[in-house]
Design a protein around this motif. Structure first.
Motif, PDB file in Angstrom:
ATOM      1  N   UNK A 158       0.794  -1.277  -0.089  1.00 44.56           N
ATOM      2  CA  UNK A 158      -0.014   0.111  -0.048  1.00 44.56           C
ATOM      3  C   UNK A 158       1.176   1.148   0.025  1.00 44.56           C
ATOM      4  N   UNK A 159       0.561   2.094  -0.550  1.00 43.59           N
ATOM      5  CA  UNK A 159       1.314   3.420  -0.817  1.00 43.59           C
ATOM      6  C   UNK A 159       1.360   4.327   0.605  1.00 43.59           C
ATOM      7  N   UNK A 160       2.314   4.513   0.958  1.00 49.59           N
ATOM      8  CA  UNK A 160       2.334   5.392   2.254  1.00 49.59           C
ATOM      9  C   UNK A 160       1.724   6.576   2.143  1.00 49.59           C
ATOM     10  N   UNK A 161       0.931   6.778   3.387  1.00 53.44           N
ATOM     11  CA  UNK A 161       0.032   8.043   3.340  1.00 53.44           C
ATOM     12  C   UNK A 161       1.243   9.234   3.845  1.00 53.44           C
ATOM     13  N   UNK A 162       1.141  10.124   3.179  1.00 50.50           N
ATOM     14  CA  UNK A 162       2.227  11.251   3.378  1.00 50.50           C
ATOM     15  C   UNK A 162       1.100  12.289   3.936  1.00 50.50           C
ATOM     16  N   UNK A 163       1.380  12.698   5.441  1.00 50.08           N
ATOM     17  CA  UNK A 163       0.770  13.578   5.833  1.00 50.08           C
ATOM     18  C   UNK A 163       1.412  15.241   5.679  1.00 50.08           C
ATOM     19  N   UNK A 164       0.784  16.206   5.391  1.00 46.83           N
ATOM     20  CA  UNK A 164       1.474  17.612   5.436  1.00 46.83           C
ATOM     21  C   UNK A 164       1.053  18.227   6.443  1.00 46.83           C
ATOM     22  N   UNK A 165       1.824  18.137   7.470  1.00 44.46           N
ATOM     23  CA  UNK A 165       1.305  18.930   8.788  1.00 44.46           C
ATOM     24  C   UNK A 165       1.266  20.174   8.706  1.00 44.46           C
ATOM     25  N   UNK A 166       0.494  20.844   9.421  1.00 49.86           N
ATOM     26  CA  UNK A 166       0.316  22.235   9.406  1.00 49.86           C
ATOM     27  C   UNK A 166       0.392  22.743  10.913  1.00 49.86           C
ATOM     28  N   UNK A 167       1.086  23.507  11.424  1.00 54.72           N
ATOM     29  CA  UNK A 167       1.373  24.211  12.643  1.00 54.72           C
ATOM     30  C   UNK A 167       0.235  24.952  13.001  1.00 54.72           C
ATOM     31  N   UNK A 168      -0.720  24.571  14.256  1.00 55.49           N
ATOM     32  CA  UNK A 168      -1.656  25.731  14.469  1.00 55.49           C
ATOM     33  C   UNK A 168      -1.386  26.209  15.799  1.00 55.49           C
ATOM     34  N   UNK A 213      -3.858  19.123   9.298  1.00 57.90           N
ATOM     35  CA  UNK A 213      -3.512  19.202   8.103  1.00 57.90           C
ATOM     36  C   UNK A 213      -3.759  20.548   7.344  1.00 57.90           C
ATOM     37  N   UNK A 214      -4.660  21.136   8.319  1.00 62.02           N
ATOM     38  CA  UNK A 214      -5.183  22.502   7.902  1.00 62.02           C
ATOM     39  C   UNK A 214      -5.992  22.949   9.248  1.00 62.02           C
ATOM     40  N   UNK A 215      -6.586  24.092   9.036  1.00 57.24           N
ATOM     41  CA  UNK A 215      -7.230  24.540  10.353  1.00 57.24           C
ATOM     42  C   UNK A 215      -8.234  23.756  10.678  1.00 57.24           C
ATOM     43  N   UNK A 216      -9.023  23.065   9.832  1.00 60.62           N
ATOM     44  CA  UNK A 216     -10.261  22.335   9.998  1.00 60.62           C
ATOM     45  C   UNK A 216      -9.839  20.940   9.929  1.00 60.62           C
ATOM     46  N   UNK A 217      -8.769  20.348   9.226  1.00 56.09           N
ATOM     47  CA  UNK A 217      -8.622  18.988   8.798  1.00 56.09           C
ATOM     48  C   UNK A 217      -7.272  18.398   9.764  1.00 56.09           C
ATOM     49  N   UNK A 218      -7.872  17.242  10.329  1.00 59.12           N
ATOM     50  CA  UNK A 218      -7.025  16.518  11.107  1.00 59.12           C
ATOM     51  C   UNK A 218      -6.813  14.960  10.536  1.00 59.12           C
ATOM     52  N   UNK A 219      -5.725  14.234  11.051  1.00 57.22           N
ATOM     53  CA  UNK A 219      -5.755  12.928  11.008  1.00 57.22           C
ATOM     54  C   UNK A 219      -5.131  12.260  12.015  1.00 57.22           C
ATOM     55  N   UNK A 220      -5.891  11.077  12.348  1.00 62.54           N
ATOM     56  CA  UNK A 220      -5.410  10.264  13.565  1.00 62.54           C
ATOM     57  C   UNK A 220      -3.798   9.960  13.208  1.00 62.54           C
ATOM     58  N   UNK A 221      -3.027   9.648  14.220  1.00 68.32           N
ATOM     59  CA  UNK A 221      -1.515   9.290  14.117  1.00 68.32           C
ATOM     60  C   UNK A 221      -1.103   8.122  13.572  1.00 68.32           C
ATOM     61  N   UNK A 222      -2.388   7.287  13.527  1.00 70.61           N
ATOM     62  CA  UNK A 222      -2.180   5.963  12.782  1.00 70.61           C
ATOM     63  C   UNK A 222      -2.802   6.047  11.187  1.00 70.61           C
ATOM     64  N   UNK A 223      -2.995   7.142  10.681  1.00 68.97           N
ATOM     65  CA  UNK A 223      -3.349   7.789   9.347  1.00 68.97           C
ATOM     66  C   UNK A 223      -4.635   6.711   8.843  1.00 68.97           C
TER      67      UNK A 223
END
Length: 459
Positions: free
Chosen positions: A359-369, A415-425
């Motif tokens: 499976x392709x690795x999920x790349x997270x574009x982190x945004x500092x809030x 990943x944005x002001x409104x969007x997040x992803x669990x650390x397990x992706x």
């Protein structure tokens, strides 16, 4: 069963009604794969797939006896052929751990008459098929294969044949080598091969449907063996199981073979280091690496390490695959030696590939809030499936958890002001403000989505 699985801890169970074992989609793929090959009115297959020692798929197809119209079930007993070699190899390693033999012992120490022109053949060479001993046993002889022979009579058949190569120089699969291992087990233990594996393995593990095989014994639920000729099935020709001996004589069921596998990975019979030795690749004299260890091939399926062995006797075929890193065991037994039309090895490899697809690795574009931007989404949310999740802020990160289990919390990566992803992706969160001013969250994973709204807890 649900198609989709979230995280494996309590939040997963309470937020999404998931199945931690198997999806309908996955089960359907296996069903289709097997049903294309095995028809209800022909010889069939018993297949079991386990994850972490627990069955996640277990089904039976076809007939154990076509003439009597008896279906295969979970207690149907099959000849497992060369999977027997695993039991022989482990028995040798058990005796090694007891200090009764060493793997670098020359076999003439135990079988003095096996001089073989002074060539130093060790137990190690027998285990990994590098002895050079001619692999043909009486099963190759039309005159002898129907006779009940002693182990000494079997050894007499091949002991004077010249070596195919010097010990350790090459790999050549040899049933004869495992016949000799069975003889060594008898000499060292003081018991017959049959009694040793019965008392030290089958009884110890509760393998009540497994035994050393004889044709003349009454075996409850024993499957009849078939072969395919032209367009028709026929009863398989008779051979004496004595000619298989320690290389292929065992009868068993899929369920009992799971007990066997679980015992090996749980170090019930031998130490972890011994099992690693059995499943590791071997090295020839010239340092070339071969894929066979002691009773197992060490191979790759989609870059995942698997331990494999199959078996075949007239009327029967078997294959076992253990996916090491995923702790998944696949065992399949069939009462048809029908390699061209019902190749059980191909089926089990295709099933294993379902678990090992890259499976392709999920790349997270982190945004500092900023903390006030994160604090905006803190609260208690009731989800559309009547479960709950709490979002809290701690040390600059949001965490989500089941309010009933505060000890298991999972970090949300922004990943944005409104969007997040669990650390397990695996779970995506989208927070937003509804038209009436209330906070809401959309949680999604794969093709499943839940909507949650904030609620106030009355103190």
């Amino acid at each position: 069963m649900r198609i989709f699985k979230l995280i494996k801890l309590s939040l997963l169970i309470s937020v999404f009604p998931s199945n931690a074992i198997q999806s309908q989609e996955f089960e359907s793929k296996i069903d289709q794969l097997i049903s294309k090959t095995y028809t209800p009115d022909g010889p069939g297959i018993s297949i079991l797939i386990a994850k972490k020692g627990t069955p996640i798929y277990q089904k039976n197809y076809g007939k154990s006896n076509i003439e009597l119209n008896l279906p295969i079930n979970s207690k149907t007993v099959f000849q497992i052929g060369s999977i027997t070699k695993q039991f022989t190899a482990i028995a040798i390693l058990m005796l090694e751990e007891q200090g009764k033999l060493k793997l670098n012992d020359e076999i003439i120490k135990y079988i003095p008459e096996y001089l073989n022109k002074g060539n130093k053949i060790t137990i190690h060479n027998l285990l990994n098929h590098t002895s050079g001993i001619n692999g043909k046993t009486p099963i190759s002889s039309n005159k002898l294969k129907r006779l009940d022979l002693t182990v000494d009579q079997i050894i007499d058949y091949f002991k004077n044949k010249p070596l195919k190569f010097l010990p350790g120089e090459q790999f050549s699969y040899s049933n004869s080598g495992y016949i000799l291992l069975g003889k060594i087990i008898e000499i060292v233990s003081g018991n017959s091969y049959e009694d040793f594996i019965e008392n030290n393995i089958f009884k110890k593990l509760g393998m009540t449907n497994t035994r050393y095989g004889y044709h003349n014994e009454i075996v409850k639920n024993r499957a009849n063996g078939y072969q395919f000729y032209g367009k028709n099935y026929m009863n398989a020709p008779y051979i004496s199981l004595s000619t298989q001996y320690a290389g292929g004589s065992i009868l068993s069921t899929a369920g009992d073979l799971l007990k066997w596998q679980n015992a090996l990975v749980s170090n019930i019979l031998i130490k972890k280091s011994s099992f690693e030795k059995a499943t590791s690749k071997s090295v020839l004299n010239n340092k070339q690496v071969i894929s066979y260890g002691y009773g197992w091939y060490n191979r790759k399926i989609n870059n995942s390490t698997v331990f494999v062995h199959g078996g075949a006797t007239p009327g029967f075929m078997s294959n076992s695959i253990y996916l090491k890193h995923k702790d998944i065991y696949i065992i399949a037994l069939t009462n048809c030696y029908c390699k061209k039309v019902k190749n059980i090895q191909k089926i089990t490899y295709k099933i294993a590939s379902l678990f090992t697809k890259n499976k392709k690795e999920v790349i997270i574009n982190r945004v500092k809030l900023l903390e006030n931007e994160l604090n905006k989404w803190v609260g208690n949310y009731k989800l559309s499936n009547n479960t709950y999740i709490k979002i809290e802020l701690n040390n600059g990160y949001l965490y989500g958890f089941n309010p009933k289990n505060k000890n298991i919390k999972h970090k949300l990566i922004s990943t944005s002001k409104n969007d997040f992803i669990f650390e397990n992706k695996k779970i995506n969160f989208h927070f937003y403000i509804s038209k009436n001013g209330s906070k809401k969250v959309k949680m999604s994973s794969g093709n499943r989505t839940l909507i949650g709204f904030e609620y106030k807890i009355n103190k």
